[in-house]
Design a protein around this motif. Structure first.
Motif, PDB file in Angstrom:
ATOM      1  N   TYR A  44      37.728  26.755  32.093  1.00  0.00           N
ATOM      2  CA  TYR A  44      38.826  26.751  33.061  1.00  0.00           C
ATOM      3  C   TYR A  44      39.435  28.142  33.187  1.00  0.00           C
ATOM      4  O   TYR A  44      39.653  28.648  34.298  1.00  0.00           O
ATOM      5  N   TYR A  45      39.708  28.784  32.051  1.00  0.00           N
ATOM      6  CA  TYR A  45      40.363  30.084  32.104  1.00  0.00           C
ATOM      7  C   TYR A  45      39.419  31.175  32.606  1.00  0.00           C
ATOM      8  O   TYR A  45      39.867  32.158  33.215  1.00  0.00           O
ATOM      9  N   ALA A  46      38.112  31.025  32.375  1.00  0.00           N
ATOM     10  CA  ALA A  46      37.164  32.000  32.915  1.00  0.00           C
ATOM     11  C   ALA A  46      37.218  31.986  34.442  1.00  0.00           C
ATOM     12  O   ALA A  46      37.239  33.041  35.095  1.00  0.00           O
ATOM     13  N   VAL A  47      37.257  30.784  35.021  1.00  0.00           N
ATOM     14  CA  VAL A  47      37.338  30.664  36.484  1.00  0.00           C
ATOM     15  C   VAL A  47      38.679  31.166  36.992  1.00  0.00           C
ATOM     16  O   VAL A  47      38.753  31.928  37.969  1.00  0.00           O
ATOM     17  N   ARG A  48      39.754  30.760  36.321  1.00  0.00           N
ATOM     18  CA  ARG A  48      41.094  31.153  36.782  1.00  0.00           C
ATOM     19  C   ARG A  48      41.296  32.665  36.691  1.00  0.00           C
ATOM     20  O   ARG A  48      41.817  33.285  37.629  1.00  0.00           O
ATOM     21  N   ILE A  49      40.889  33.250  35.587  1.00  0.00           N
ATOM     22  CA  ILE A  49      41.027  34.699  35.428  1.00  0.00           C
ATOM     23  C   ILE A  49      40.203  35.425  36.483  1.00  0.00           C
ATOM     24  O   ILE A  49      40.652  36.421  37.074  1.00  0.00           O
ATOM     25  N   GLY A  50      39.007  34.922  36.753  1.00  0.00           N
ATOM     26  CA  GLY A  50      38.169  35.533  37.775  1.00  0.00           C
ATOM     27  C   GLY A  50      38.813  35.489  39.150  1.00  0.00           C
ATOM     28  O   GLY A  50      38.795  36.479  39.892  1.00  0.00           O
ATOM     29  N   LEU A  51      39.402  34.346  39.494  1.00  0.00           N
ATOM     30  CA  LEU A  51      40.040  34.207  40.808  1.00  0.00           C
ATOM     31  C   LEU A  51      41.276  35.093  40.927  1.00  0.00           C
ATOM     32  O   LEU A  51      41.498  35.740  41.961  1.00  0.00           O
ATOM     33  N   ALA A  53      41.917  37.833  39.191  1.00  0.00           N
ATOM     34  CA  ALA A  53      41.474  39.228  39.211  1.00  0.00           C
ATOM     35  C   ALA A  53      40.946  39.599  40.595  1.00  0.00           C
ATOM     36  O   ALA A  53      41.206  40.710  41.094  1.00  0.00           O
ATOM     37  N   ALA A  54      40.220  38.673  41.224  1.00  0.00           N
ATOM     38  CA  ALA A  54      39.708  38.932  42.565  1.00  0.00           C
ATOM     39  C   ALA A  54      40.850  39.067  43.575  1.00  0.00           C
ATOM     40  O   ALA A  54      40.818  39.924  44.466  1.00  0.00           O
ATOM     41  N   LEU A  55      41.873  38.212  43.434  1.00  0.00           N
ATOM     42  CA  LEU A  55      43.036  38.298  44.320  1.00  0.00           C
ATOM     43  C   LEU A  55      43.760  39.625  44.125  1.00  0.00           C
ATOM     44  O   LEU A  55      44.132  40.294  45.103  1.00  0.00           O
ATOM     45  N   ALA A  57      42.624  42.571  42.743  1.00  0.00           N
ATOM     46  CA  ALA A  57      41.816  43.714  43.172  1.00  0.00           C
ATOM     47  C   ALA A  57      41.590  43.692  44.681  1.00  0.00           C
ATOM     48  O   ALA A  57      41.625  44.732  45.347  1.00  0.00           O
ATOM     49  N   GLY A  58      41.359  42.490  45.228  1.00  0.00           N
ATOM     50  CA  GLY A  58      41.130  42.373  46.664  1.00  0.00           C
ATOM     51  C   GLY A  58      42.334  42.788  47.482  1.00  0.00           C
ATOM     52  O   GLY A  58      42.187  43.400  48.567  1.00  0.00           O
ATOM     53  N   THR A  59      43.542  42.476  47.001  1.00  0.00           N
ATOM     54  CA  THR A  59      44.750  42.847  47.736  1.00  0.00           C
ATOM     55  C   THR A  59      44.940  44.346  47.747  1.00  0.00           C
ATOM     56  O   THR A  59      45.314  44.939  48.773  1.00  0.00           O
ATOM     57  N   TRP A  60      44.689  45.001  46.612  1.00  0.00           N
ATOM     58  CA  TRP A  60      44.789  46.465  46.587  1.00  0.00           C
ATOM     59  C   TRP A  60      43.722  47.108  47.473  1.00  0.00           C
ATOM     60  O   TRP A  60      43.963  48.127  48.133  1.00  0.00           O
ATOM     61  N   THR A  61      42.541  46.497  47.515  1.00  0.00           N
ATOM     62  CA  THR A  61      41.485  46.999  48.409  1.00  0.00           C
ATOM     63  C   THR A  61      41.902  46.849  49.864  1.00  0.00           C
ATOM     64  O   THR A  61      41.691  47.760  50.689  1.00  0.00           O
ATOM     65  N   PRO A  74      52.670  42.294  55.633  1.00  0.00           N
ATOM     66  CA  PRO A  74      52.034  41.067  55.123  1.00  0.00           C
ATOM     67  C   PRO A  74      51.229  41.312  53.853  1.00  0.00           C
ATOM     68  O   PRO A  74      51.150  40.438  52.986  1.00  0.00           O
ATOM     69  N   VAL A  75      50.633  42.507  53.746  1.00  0.00           N
ATOM     70  CA  VAL A  75      49.892  42.840  52.522  1.00  0.00           C
ATOM     71  C   VAL A  75      50.855  42.892  51.332  1.00  0.00           C
ATOM     72  O   VAL A  75      50.511  42.472  50.212  1.00  0.00           O
ATOM     73  N   ALA A  76      52.088  43.372  51.547  1.00  0.00           N
ATOM     74  CA  ALA A  76      53.089  43.419  50.481  1.00  0.00           C
ATOM     75  C   ALA A  76      53.419  42.021  49.985  1.00  0.00           C
ATOM     76  O   ALA A  76      53.602  41.801  48.786  1.00  0.00           O
ATOM     77  N   VAL A  77      53.492  41.063  50.910  1.00  0.00           N
ATOM     78  CA  VAL A  77      53.757  39.675  50.526  1.00  0.00           C
ATOM     79  C   VAL A  77      52.590  39.128  49.710  1.00  0.00           C
ATOM     80  O   VAL A  77      52.788  38.471  48.676  1.00  0.00           O
ATOM     81  N   LEU A  78      51.368  39.387  50.169  1.00  0.00           N
ATOM     82  CA  LEU A  78      50.185  38.923  49.440  1.00  0.00           C
ATOM     83  C   LEU A  78      50.112  39.563  48.061  1.00  0.00           C
ATOM     84  O   LEU A  78      49.754  38.901  47.072  1.00  0.00           O
ATOM     85  N   LEU A  79      50.499  40.827  47.957  1.00  0.00           N
ATOM     86  CA  LEU A  79      50.482  41.507  46.658  1.00  0.00           C
ATOM     87  C   LEU A  79      51.517  40.899  45.714  1.00  0.00           C
ATOM     88  O   LEU A  79      51.301  40.837  44.503  1.00  0.00           O
ATOM     89  N   ALA A  80      52.630  40.425  46.269  1.00  0.00           N
ATOM     90  CA  ALA A  80      53.638  39.749  45.447  1.00  0.00           C
ATOM     91  C   ALA A  80      53.068  38.469  44.845  1.00  0.00           C
ATOM     92  O   ALA A  80      53.320  38.149  43.678  1.00  0.00           O
ATOM     93  N   VAL A  81      52.288  37.736  45.634  1.00  0.00           N
ATOM     94  CA  VAL A  81      51.633  36.538  45.129  1.00  0.00           C
ATOM     95  C   VAL A  81      50.652  36.901  44.013  1.00  0.00           C
ATOM     96  O   VAL A  81      50.601  36.238  42.965  1.00  0.00           O
ATOM     97  N   ALA A  82      49.897  37.976  44.211  1.00  0.00           N
ATOM     98  CA  ALA A  82      48.935  38.413  43.196  1.00  0.00           C
ATOM     99  C   ALA A  82      49.659  38.814  41.903  1.00  0.00           C
ATOM    100  O   ALA A  82      49.242  38.442  40.797  1.00  0.00           O
TER     101      ALA A  82
END
Length: 352
Positions: A44-51, A53-55, A57-61, A74-82
């Motif tokens: 469970y934690y392997a999947v959650r950590i992966g998701l 981390a993707a959120l 790193a993806g938001t900064w990208t 809107p990117v600032a809002v998404l980064l807050a969620v991350a």
């Protein structure tokens, strides 16, 4: 002191010292252990950590790809969620839910907390440990210590200056004040570096500084000054509100304990906590903290097992006549705000 903090957090699910083996909590704890609900969930934690981390790193990208544009808001809002989701992972690390090794958990916590989001892992873990030991206790829980807000009539009566002024209308000011919570956590993290009891202050300070330099450097490198400042305001405000809306429903508006209240471990945790109903979306957004009662009884229980533990705990509490509070997300916020408004009543009446 700091070296003992992790042990306290991760092992709070064990019966408290002096607790009889046949106590109410001990019987519940044996039932939970027999169901295997305290076992680790590496998949469970392997999947959650992966998701997460993707959120992150993806938001900064995405931030780098959008560049100099007002679409960065809107990117600032998404980064807050991350940021909030990373913070929730740090929370699970502090409770020993993810790694069996304390050393591994600490290293991961420093990287996730200090470096990724600018939150001192050691400082927060010590603060959160004291909260778990005495939830909603006005003398021992740092989360209800009188600061800007007051949480009991006693605190309201003793308040002075700005807290007394804000306390009159704190229910209306609660969500606006949450916009400052992200900044408050960062400032508190740096202030904690002055404490000799904080383990690894040098490492913590280095990672916190690296976060600030990388975070501000990225924003000001990509955006001109006006857009950069607005991006920072939106990001930190949304991050603070997200965290506040995650943690506030759990205890605010529940009974505030005093030195006169003598409760055993089971009742102390259940009567001061509130569960939040909701489906998979609420569970994901709140990082499993919507099962707050089960989490407080068994802090080292992996988040994925809290839902399975709930019917066992709820039925057990019913058999003992212990109130088990559960409501929807909006209703939990309403109860918290109603409590804040009621506590501030003496201050409004005194002014009149």
């Amino acid at each position: 002191m700091a070296s003992e903090t992790y042990v306290t957090v991760a092992e709070t699910s064990r019966p408290a010292p002096g607790q009889r083996r046949g106590s109410d909590f001990a019987r519940l704890s044996r039932r939970i252990a027999q169901e295997g609900l305290l076992d680790k969930r590496p998949g469970y934690y392997a999947v959650r950590i992966g998701l997460v981390a993707a959120l992150f790193a993806g938001t900064w990208t995405l931030f780098a790809a959008v560049g100099d544009s007002w679409w960065q808001l809107p990117v600032a809002v998404l980064l807050a969620v991350a940021f909030a989701q990373v913070t929730l992972l740090a929370h699970d690390l502090a409770h020993g839910q993810i790694a069996r090794s304390r050393r591994v958990a600490r290293i991961a916590g420093l990287l996730v907390g200090n470096l990724a989001v600018g939150l001192s892992y050691g400082w927060w873990m010590d603060k959160h440990t004291r909260h778990h030991a005495n939830p909603n206790h006005e003398d021992h829980d740092p989360d209800v210590a009188p600061d800007i807000l007051v949480w009991s009539e006693k605190q309201a009566g003793e308040s002075r200056g700005l807290p007394r002024f804000i306390g009159r209308h704190q229910a209306w000011l609660f969500f606006p004040l949450l916009t400052l919570e992200g900044l408050n956590l960062k400032l508190s993290s740096f202030r904690a570096l002055r404490r000799r009891s904080l383990k690894g202050r040098g490492t913590e300070g280095l990672l916190l500084s690296a976060h600030v330099l990388a975070y501000l450097g990225a924003v000001f490198l990509v955006l001109p000054l006006p857009k950069a400042l607005l991006f920072l305001v939106v990001h930190q405000a949304c991050y603070g509100v997200y965290l506040g809306c995650t943690f506030a429903p759990n205890h605010k508006g529940m009974p505030v304990l005093t030195a006169e209240d003598e409760l055993d471990f089971l009742r102390r945790q259940v009567l001061t906590s509130r569960n939040v109903r909701g489906g998979r979306l609420v569970n994901t957004a709140l990082g499993g903290l919507n099962f707050q009662i089960e989490h407080h009884l068994f802090p080292s229980m992996p988040t994925a097992n809290l839902r399975r533990a709930q019917p066992i705990v709820r039925d057990y509490c019913a058999s003992l006549g212990i109130d088990y509070v559960e409501c929807g997300l909006v209703e939990s916020w309403t109860q918290a705000l109603r409590h804040l408004h009621e506590v501030g009543r003496p201050l409004r009446e005194a002014r009149t």
